[in-house]
Scaffold this motif. Structure first.
Motif, short mmCIF file in Angstrom:
data_model
loop_
_atom_site.label_atom_id
_atom_site.label_comp_id
_atom_site.label_asym_id
_atom_site.label_seq_id
_atom_site.Cartn_x
_atom_site.Cartn_y
_atom_site.Cartn_z
N THR A 20 -69.90 -40.52 -13.20
CA THR A 20 -68.62 -40.88 -13.81
C THR A 20 -67.51 -39.97 -13.33
N LEU A 21 -67.79 -38.67 -13.29
CA LEU A 21 -66.78 -37.71 -12.82
C LEU A 21 -66.40 -38.01 -11.38
N PHE A 22 -67.38 -38.34 -10.56
CA PHE A 22 -67.14 -38.65 -9.15
C PHE A 22 -66.27 -39.89 -9.01
N ALA A 23 -66.68 -40.99 -9.66
CA ALA A 23 -65.96 -42.26 -9.52
C ALA A 23 -64.56 -42.17 -10.13
N ALA A 24 -64.47 -41.67 -11.36
CA ALA A 24 -63.18 -41.60 -12.04
C ALA A 24 -62.23 -40.65 -11.31
N GLY A 25 -62.76 -39.54 -10.81
CA GLY A 25 -61.91 -38.58 -10.11
C GLY A 25 -61.29 -39.17 -8.86
N ILE A 26 -62.11 -39.87 -8.06
CA ILE A 26 -61.58 -40.46 -6.83
C ILE A 26 -60.58 -41.57 -7.14
N VAL A 27 -60.92 -42.45 -8.08
CA VAL A 27 -60.02 -43.57 -8.40
C VAL A 27 -58.71 -43.06 -8.97
N LEU A 28 -58.76 -42.04 -9.82
CA LEU A 28 -57.53 -41.47 -10.38
C LEU A 28 -56.70 -40.80 -9.29
N ALA A 29 -57.35 -40.17 -8.33
CA ALA A 29 -56.62 -39.55 -7.22
C ALA A 29 -55.94 -40.61 -6.36
N VAL A 30 -56.65 -41.72 -6.11
CA VAL A 30 -56.05 -42.82 -5.34
C VAL A 30 -54.83 -43.37 -6.08
N PHE A 31 -54.96 -43.50 -7.42
CA PHE A 31 -53.82 -43.98 -8.20
C PHE A 31 -52.62 -43.06 -8.06
N MET A 32 -52.86 -41.75 -8.15
CA MET A 32 -51.75 -40.80 -8.05
C MET A 32 -51.01 -40.94 -6.73
N VAL A 33 -51.77 -41.05 -5.64
CA VAL A 33 -51.14 -41.19 -4.31
C VAL A 33 -50.33 -42.48 -4.24
N LEU A 34 -50.91 -43.58 -4.73
CA LEU A 34 -50.22 -44.87 -4.70
C LEU A 34 -48.99 -44.85 -5.59
N ASP A 35 -49.09 -44.23 -6.76
CA ASP A 35 -47.96 -44.19 -7.68
C ASP A 35 -46.83 -43.34 -7.12
N VAL A 36 -47.16 -42.23 -6.47
CA VAL A 36 -46.13 -41.42 -5.82
C VAL A 36 -45.40 -42.24 -4.76
N TYR A 37 -46.16 -42.96 -3.95
CA TYR A 37 -45.57 -43.78 -2.88
C TYR A 37 -44.65 -44.86 -3.46
N LEU A 38 -45.12 -45.55 -4.50
CA LEU A 38 -44.32 -46.64 -5.07
C LEU A 38 -43.10 -46.11 -5.81
N HIS A 39 -43.22 -44.96 -6.45
CA HIS A 39 -42.04 -44.33 -7.05
C HIS A 39 -41.00 -44.00 -5.97
N HIS A 40 -41.49 -43.53 -4.84
CA HIS A 40 -40.58 -43.20 -3.74
C HIS A 40 -39.88 -44.46 -3.24
N ARG A 41 -40.61 -45.56 -3.11
CA ARG A 41 -40.00 -46.82 -2.66
C ARG A 41 -38.97 -47.30 -3.66
N GLU A 42 -39.28 -47.16 -4.96
CA GLU A 42 -38.34 -47.64 -5.97
C GLU A 42 -37.05 -46.83 -5.98
N GLY A 43 -37.11 -45.61 -5.44
CA GLY A 43 -35.90 -44.79 -5.38
C GLY A 43 -34.84 -45.37 -4.48
N ASN A 44 -35.24 -46.29 -3.61
CA ASN A 44 -34.27 -46.95 -2.73
C ASN A 44 -33.63 -48.18 -3.36
N PHE A 45 -34.09 -48.57 -4.56
CA PHE A 45 -33.56 -49.75 -5.23
C PHE A 45 -32.61 -49.33 -6.35
N PRO A 46 -31.70 -50.23 -6.74
CA PRO A 46 -30.87 -49.95 -7.93
C PRO A 46 -31.77 -49.76 -9.16
N LYS A 47 -31.43 -48.77 -9.96
CA LYS A 47 -32.25 -48.46 -11.13
C LYS A 47 -32.14 -49.55 -12.18
#
Length: 459
Positions: A199-226
């Motif tokens: 569980t620690l292995f699977a949840a840790g990797i999936v949560l890490a992937v989410f963080m990377v994706l969320d950072v990227y999408l937040h960055h993309r949204e910064g180019n759009f009107p709020k």
């Protein structure tokens, strides 16, 4: 499909060894409708999904009554309805109602940290209040926190991965498959000890992937009107605290039914109903009414509580539980049934268990069948003796348990909370992926994780 030699009675129910694979057509049909309905004919599906479920269920029930003796059919269906479907849906109803009465007032500011913390917290509590309870408590606050974003679909998808599935792997309270194992003799804390690294292995990797994706999408949204936030930030306040006590009552009822054995039974349509199980189900109903009575309507309204999601789950899973009857019978026939080639994959040439195959076969079937009976089938294929499986067969039992719980996240119908979260998110205006679109998400994120897990834990 309904030729007379395709269905035969066996002691205790249908003889899966005598069934043709064609009996799986209704089950495949109802899954196909669930997959295509919301996308290809959404208006028709929204108003008539119950009729679709009834149609496919009738394609199982009617031929069985025509070509199999009525006693076997009645006993088989009553067993499915009274011992499997009703307890299943009553537990979901109780958890859905109780969790819907817990209202978190206020709104957290959307950020990568906030989303990651909510997903991590939900993953932790899923093994305590169940994946359904954790999903119902946290999905709406998570949606509100991200309702001002251009990209928010991924947040709900990863929520299903982590909170609705992977997080429920540490106790029998977390997910129904593990509860079935508990009833078969697996120690309550066995999964806590043996599945924790997985569980620690699977949840840790999936949560890490989410963080990377969320950072990227937040960055993309910064180019759009709020976008204007429909629920501005405000301090959090927890309402409906009485429902936390009712959650404990639900947990207590489950533990009671597993540990108290008065030996009193009632036979209904050939199905033995034990007193402790009847009492447990009555408690689920009482808790549902108690939650409605003790929770103010204002809090439920503020929580956007509606009966639609649980109604949809109840009707569709009624059809699924009926359509799965011949499928389960064929699986239970083991090497003597039409699915013998699949069964042969779980053993090496020398007869020792192939734990990687147990993990993947349990997981693949749990992705599309209900993961609780799928777990039970492979539990029996592995010998069915809990004491042996907890000791010399620990790796095999861990593979079965992880496959059933983790891979329930592979599709919307792999685990009941998946479809409930999907329905709630869709109702909130989030453009959720279609059935096959979601499978693309799980294939891209989860399958690589499971492949690495196989190499680390099961080979």
């Amino acid at each position: 499909m309904i030729a007379p030699d395709m269905a035969h009675a066996a002691e205790g129910g249908l003889d899966g060894a005598k069934l043709s694979p064609l009996w799986a057509i209704p089950f495949a049909g109802i899954l196909l409708c669930i997959a295509t309905g919301p996308v290809l004919y959404p208006h028709l599906w929204e108003h008539h999904y119950g009729k679709f479920a009834a149609f496919w269920a009738a394609l199982v029930i009617v031929p069985l009554f025509i070509f199999t003796d009525a006693t076997t059919v009645v006993h088989t269906l009553s067993h499915t309805v009274l011992l499997e479907y009703l307890p299943f849906i009553l537990l979901l109803l109780a958890l859905f109602t109780v969790a819907g009465g817990i209202y978190v007032e206020g709104n957290l500011h959307d950020s990568v940290f906030t989303n990651t913390a909510l997903l991590g917290f939900g993953t932790l509590i899923a093994s305590v209040v169940g994946t359904t309870g954790a999903s119902m408590i946290l999905i709406r606050p998570l949606i509100r926190a991200n309702d001002d974003r251009d990209y928010n679909v991924h947040v709900v998808v990863f929520f299903i991965f982590l909170v609705s599935n992977i997080g429920g792997s540490l106790t029998p309270l977390g997910d129904p498959p593990l509860f079935l194992g508990f009833l078969r003799g697996v120690d309550f804390f066995w999964t806590t000890v043996h599945i924790f690294p997985d569980t620690l292995f699977a949840a840790g990797i999936v949560l890490a992937v989410f963080m990377v994706l969320d950072v990227y999408l937040h960055h993309r949204e910064g180019n759009f009107p709020k976008k204007k936030d429909p629920t501005p930030d405000s301090p959090l306040h927890l309402h409906g605290k009485i429902n936390l006590l009712l959650l404990l009552v639900i947990i207590g009822a489950i533990l009671m039914s597993a540990n108290w054995k008065p030996g009193i039974k009632f036979t209904v349509l050939g199905t033995d109903l034990e007193l402790q199980d009847l009492l447990r189900d009555v408690i689920f109903v009482l808790v549902t009414f108690a939650s409605l009575w003790l929770t103010t309507s204002e809090h439920r309204k503020a929580n956007d509580f509606k009966w639609g999601p649980i109604e949809e789950v109840a009707l569709l899973f009624a059809g699924i539980f009926i359509c799965i009857v011949p499928v389960m019978a064929m699986l239970q026939a083991g090497a003597n049934g039409p699915f013998a080639p699949l069964v042969a994959l779980v053993s090496h040439a020398d007869g020792t268990p192939n734990n990687a195959a147990y993990f993947w076969l349990t997981g693949i079937l749990s992705s599309f069948l209900d993961n609780a009976p799928t777990y039970l089938v492979f539990f029996e294929l592995a010998g069915g003796d809990a004491k042996t499986l907890m000791t010399t067969g620990a790796a095999t039992l861990a593979a079965i348990s992880a496959g059933a719980v983790f891979m329930g996240a592979n599709s919307y119908i792999g685990n009941a909370p998946n479809f409930m979260v999907y329905a709630i998110a869709r109702d909130a205006g989030i453009k959720m992926p279609s059935f096959f679109g979601y499978i693309l998400w799980s294939g891209a994120v989860l399958i690589p994780v499971f492949l690495v897990m196989t190499w680390v834990f099961f080979i």
